[in-house]
Design a protein around this motif. Structure first.
Motif, PDB file in Angstrom:
ATOM      1  N   PRO A  35      12.634  57.230  75.368  1.00  0.00           N
ATOM      2  CA  PRO A  35      13.811  57.028  74.504  1.00  0.00           C
ATOM      3  C   PRO A  35      13.449  56.602  73.080  1.00  0.00           C
ATOM      4  CG  PRO A  35      14.132  55.984  76.641  1.00  0.00           C
ATOM      5  CD  PRO A  35      12.702  56.380  76.572  1.00  0.00           C
ATOM      6  N   ILE A  36      12.397  55.779  72.939  1.00  0.00           N
ATOM      7  CA  ILE A  36      12.001  55.338  71.602  1.00  0.00           C
ATOM      8  C   ILE A  36      11.508  56.518  70.772  1.00  0.00           C
ATOM      9  CG2 ILE A  36      10.318  53.951  70.329  1.00  0.00           C
ATOM     10  CD1 ILE A  36      10.481  51.891  72.574  1.00  0.00           C
ATOM     11  N   VAL A  37      10.645  57.330  71.360  1.00  0.00           N
ATOM     12  CA  VAL A  37      10.131  58.509  70.640  1.00  0.00           C
ATOM     13  C   VAL A  37      11.277  59.463  70.309  1.00  0.00           C
ATOM     14  CG1 VAL A  37       8.653  60.538  70.850  1.00  0.00           C
ATOM     15  CG2 VAL A  37       7.838  58.316  71.659  1.00  0.00           C
ATOM     16  N   SER A  38      12.216  59.626  71.246  1.00  0.00           N
ATOM     17  CA  SER A  38      13.361  60.502  71.006  1.00  0.00           C
ATOM     18  C   SER A  38      14.232  59.985  69.871  1.00  0.00           C
ATOM     19  CB  SER A  38      14.191  60.631  72.287  1.00  0.00           C
ATOM     20  OG  SER A  38      15.342  61.419  72.071  1.00  0.00           O
ATOM     21  N   ALA A  39      14.455  58.664  69.831  1.00  0.00           N
ATOM     22  CA  ALA A  39      15.272  58.079  68.764  1.00  0.00           C
ATOM     23  C   ALA A  39      14.610  58.257  67.408  1.00  0.00           C
ATOM     24  CB  ALA A  39      15.515  56.596  69.046  1.00  0.00           C
ATOM     25  N   VAL A  40      13.289  58.043  67.345  1.00  0.00           N
ATOM     26  CA  VAL A  40      12.572  58.228  66.080  1.00  0.00           C
ATOM     27  C   VAL A  40      12.634  59.688  65.640  1.00  0.00           C
ATOM     28  CG1 VAL A  40      10.316  58.102  64.971  1.00  0.00           C
ATOM     29  CG2 VAL A  40      11.056  56.256  66.481  1.00  0.00           C
ATOM     30  N   ASP A  41      12.490  60.596  66.593  1.00  0.00           N
ATOM     31  CA  ASP A  41      12.538  62.024  66.266  1.00  0.00           C
ATOM     32  C   ASP A  41      13.915  62.419  65.730  1.00  0.00           C
ATOM     33  OD1 ASP A  41      11.445  64.833  66.427  1.00  0.00           O
ATOM     34  OD2 ASP A  41      13.114  65.019  67.831  1.00  0.00           O
ATOM     35  N   ILE A  42      14.975  61.945  66.381  1.00  0.00           N
ATOM     36  CA  ILE A  42      16.333  62.271  65.925  1.00  0.00           C
ATOM     37  C   ILE A  42      16.596  61.677  64.545  1.00  0.00           C
ATOM     38  CG2 ILE A  42      18.789  61.880  66.407  1.00  0.00           C
ATOM     39  CD1 ILE A  42      18.120  61.989  69.368  1.00  0.00           C
ATOM     40  N   SER A  43      16.045  60.482  64.306  1.00  0.00           N
ATOM     41  CA  SER A  43      16.290  59.828  63.014  1.00  0.00           C
ATOM     42  C   SER A  43      15.659  60.576  61.852  1.00  0.00           C
ATOM     43  CB  SER A  43      15.752  58.391  63.055  1.00  0.00           C
ATOM     44  OG  SER A  43      14.326  58.374  63.078  1.00  0.00           O
ATOM     45  N   LEU A  44      14.727  61.469  62.136  1.00  0.00           N
ATOM     46  CA  LEU A  44      14.059  62.246  61.081  1.00  0.00           C
ATOM     47  C   LEU A  44      14.678  63.623  60.888  1.00  0.00           C
ATOM     48  CD1 LEU A  44      10.345  61.369  61.946  1.00  0.00           C
ATOM     49  CD2 LEU A  44      11.774  60.354  60.156  1.00  0.00           C
ATOM     50  N   HIS A  45      15.793  63.884  61.582  1.00  0.00           N
ATOM     51  CA  HIS A  45      16.465  65.176  61.476  1.00  0.00           C
ATOM     52  C   HIS A  45      17.939  64.969  61.142  1.00  0.00           C
ATOM     53  CE1 HIS A  45      12.844  66.181  63.779  1.00  0.00           C
ATOM     54  NE2 HIS A  45      13.004  67.443  63.377  1.00  0.00           N
ATOM     55  N   ASP A  46      18.511  65.945  60.475  1.00  0.00           N
ATOM     56  CA  ASP A  46      19.938  65.903  60.126  1.00  0.00           C
ATOM     57  C   ASP A  46      20.709  66.612  61.234  1.00  0.00           C
ATOM     58  OD1 ASP A  46      22.329  65.607  58.875  1.00  0.00           O
ATOM     59  OD2 ASP A  46      22.019  67.218  57.419  1.00  0.00           O
ATOM     60  N   ILE A  47      21.076  65.836  62.260  1.00  0.00           N
ATOM     61  CA  ILE A  47      21.757  66.390  63.431  1.00  0.00           C
ATOM     62  C   ILE A  47      23.235  66.032  63.351  1.00  0.00           C
ATOM     63  CG2 ILE A  47      21.902  66.360  65.949  1.00  0.00           C
ATOM     64  CD1 ILE A  47      18.935  65.730  66.019  1.00  0.00           C
ATOM     65  N   ARG A  48      24.084  67.051  63.361  1.00  0.00           N
ATOM     66  CA  ARG A  48      25.526  66.851  63.255  1.00  0.00           C
ATOM     67  C   ARG A  48      26.245  67.131  64.569  1.00  0.00           C
ATOM     68  NH1 ARG A  48      27.029  64.329  58.398  1.00  0.00           N
ATOM     69  NH2 ARG A  48      25.371  64.807  56.907  1.00  0.00           N
ATOM     70  N   VAL A  49      25.633  67.885  65.464  1.00  0.00           N
ATOM     71  CA  VAL A  49      26.246  68.227  66.738  1.00  0.00           C
ATOM     72  C   VAL A  49      25.412  67.609  67.849  1.00  0.00           C
ATOM     73  CG1 VAL A  49      26.984  70.092  68.265  1.00  0.00           C
ATOM     74  CG2 VAL A  49      27.113  70.388  65.787  1.00  0.00           C
ATOM     75  N   ILE A 258      26.829  51.834  65.183  1.00  0.00           N
ATOM     76  CA  ILE A 258      25.973  52.927  65.653  1.00  0.00           C
ATOM     77  C   ILE A 258      26.770  53.873  66.546  1.00  0.00           C
ATOM     78  CG2 ILE A 258      23.988  53.465  67.116  1.00  0.00           C
ATOM     79  CD1 ILE A 258      22.693  50.873  66.074  1.00  0.00           C
ATOM     80  N   TYR A 259      27.588  53.299  67.426  1.00  0.00           N
ATOM     81  CA  TYR A 259      28.421  54.129  68.305  1.00  0.00           C
ATOM     82  C   TYR A 259      29.409  54.970  67.495  1.00  0.00           C
ATOM     83  CZ  TYR A 259      31.924  55.385  71.794  1.00  0.00           C
ATOM     84  OH  TYR A 259      32.798  56.073  72.598  1.00  0.00           O
ATOM     85  N   GLU A 260      30.077  54.334  66.535  1.00  0.00           N
ATOM     86  CA  GLU A 260      31.041  55.066  65.710  1.00  0.00           C
ATOM     87  C   GLU A 260      30.360  56.173  64.904  1.00  0.00           C
ATOM     88  OE1 GLU A 260      34.289  51.476  64.849  1.00  0.00           O
ATOM     89  OE2 GLU A 260      32.821  52.046  63.326  1.00  0.00           O
ATOM     90  N   ALA A 265      31.776  59.921  63.996  1.00  0.00           N
ATOM     91  CA  ALA A 265      31.459  60.653  62.765  1.00  0.00           C
ATOM     92  C   ALA A 265      30.486  61.805  63.019  1.00  0.00           C
ATOM     93  CB  ALA A 265      30.860  59.704  61.726  1.00  0.00           C
ATOM     94  N   TYR A 266      29.895  61.860  64.219  1.00  0.00           N
ATOM     95  CA  TYR A 266      28.957  62.926  64.590  1.00  0.00           C
ATOM     96  C   TYR A 266      27.786  63.031  63.618  1.00  0.00           C
ATOM     97  CZ  TYR A 266      32.710  64.233  67.741  1.00  0.00           C
ATOM     98  OH  TYR A 266      33.665  64.200  68.704  1.00  0.00           O
ATOM     99  N   ARG A 267      27.230  61.874  63.268  1.00  0.00           N
ATOM    100  CA  ARG A 267      26.022  61.837  62.437  1.00  0.00           C
ATOM    101  C   ARG A 267      24.920  61.190  63.273  1.00  0.00           C
ATOM    102  NH1 ARG A 267      28.945  58.444  58.456  1.00  0.00           N
ATOM    103  NH2 ARG A 267      26.894  57.589  58.019  1.00  0.00           N
ATOM    104  N   MET A 268      24.360  61.988  64.147  1.00  0.00           N
ATOM    105  CA  MET A 268      23.370  61.489  65.097  1.00  0.00           C
ATOM    106  C   MET A 268      22.109  60.996  64.399  1.00  0.00           C
ATOM    107  SD  MET A 268      24.708  61.670  68.077  1.00  0.00           S
ATOM    108  CE  MET A 268      23.262  61.434  69.096  1.00  0.00           C
ATOM    109  N   GLY A 269      21.704  61.678  63.343  1.00  0.00           N
ATOM    110  CA  GLY A 269      20.506  61.268  62.618  1.00  0.00           C
ATOM    111  C   GLY A 269      20.657  59.886  62.008  1.00  0.00           C
TER     112      GLY A 269
END
Length: 300
Positions: A35-49, A258-260, A265-269
């Protein structure tokens, strides 16, 4: 057996415990690392969906989050939430542990029943407290009016300070039994001879508490302070179910934000970047608490 043949046998016997716990440690590491690696990876991408891939954005999400006043406001609210819970829970837990450490009829039943608020599901606790604190039909307002403390019903979740105070008291009411049980176990490890010797020397109960009980409880309180700080910071369910971060964002802590950000707002990154920053802050706070509150060894 010769000494040469004994050495490999001893070596294999020494490795056996590590081999037995290796699967459990591997599973634990996987549940933490993935989960930590996944969170760091998502934080480096502009994911909207949610569940979809997004373009690599580097540190843009972190810069946007750090420049957002809402993030800093939520972080400040989280600080108030953590400090308030720490103070109230510690005070209630120390009082409860000292009472339960005495001998009186029904003490064993009291020690069992004190954990009732800790094992009751959060949804049930929220429903009970929402009914108790309701301005119309609740039991708390009529009781306060009869005692002369207020002259009209109070909306406990209507204003920011009142809502935050109510949430802190409700959450502390739920969690202080766990801290009290831990402190009670620490109290029962203190030898009775120490108290008897202090009483013979003329120390009163207050002096015995500050000279004996409090110093011996400090190691347990240190661990509980670090654990309680991390757990309180991550509380989401009670806040969301009672106020959803309101009124006007007054109880919007960082987990709520973070949840909101992620699911409204669908801003996962951005949400992942907030999570990473919050994790780093919690690690730093835990290290600081350990360095500050841990007893220092005296050097000769």
């Amino acid at each position: 057996m010769t000494p040469k043949t004994l050495r490999p046998a001893r070596r294999s016997a020494g490795l056996l415990p590590y081999l037995l716990i290796a699967p459990a440690l591997g599973l634990l590491a996987a549940t933490l690392v993935i989960p930590i690696v996944s969170a760091v990876d998502i934080s480096l991408h502009d994911i909207r969906v949610i569940g979809a891939a997004g373009p690599f954005s580097g540190a843009d999400n972190y810069l946007r989050v750090l420049a957002d006043p809402t993030f800093w406001a939520a972080l400040g609210t989280s600080a108030v939430w953590v400090v308030g819970n720490a103070l109230v829970q510690t005070l209630l837990a120390v009082i409860a542990a000292l009472v339960l450490d005495q001998r009186f009829p029904g003490v064993r039943i009291a020690r069992v029943w004190i954990i009732l608020t800790w094992i009751v599901p959060t949804v049930v606790i929220v429903i009970i407290w929402r009914w108790l604190l309701s301005p119309s039909g609740g039991l708390v307002n009529p009781l306060l009016i009869q005692l002369g403390l207020i002259d009209r019903p109070v909306g406990f979740f209507a204003s920011g300070p009142m809502a935050m105070t109510s949430l802190i008291l409700i959450n502390s009411w739920r969690w202080f039994p766990f801290v009290a049980v831990m402190l009670l176990a620490a109290l029962q490890r203190i030898p009775a001879d120490v108290y008897e010797a202090a009483a013979v020397d003329g120390a009163n109960p207050l002096q015995r508490f500050f000279a004996i009980t409090w110093p011996l409880l400090k190691p347990t309180l240190l661990v509980l302070t670090v654990m309680g700080t991390l757990l309180s910071f991550n509380v989401f369910d009670v806040i969301w179910l009672l106020t959803a971060g309101g009124p006007a964002g007054a109880t919007r802590t960082l987990p709520v934000l973070i949840y909101e950000t992620a699911f409204k707002a669908y801003r996962m990154g951005d949400a992942a970047a907030m999570s990473v920053i919050a994790s780093l802050l919690m690690i730093g706070l835990a290290v600081m608490l350990l360095e500050t509150l841990a007893p220092k060894e005296k050097r000769s």
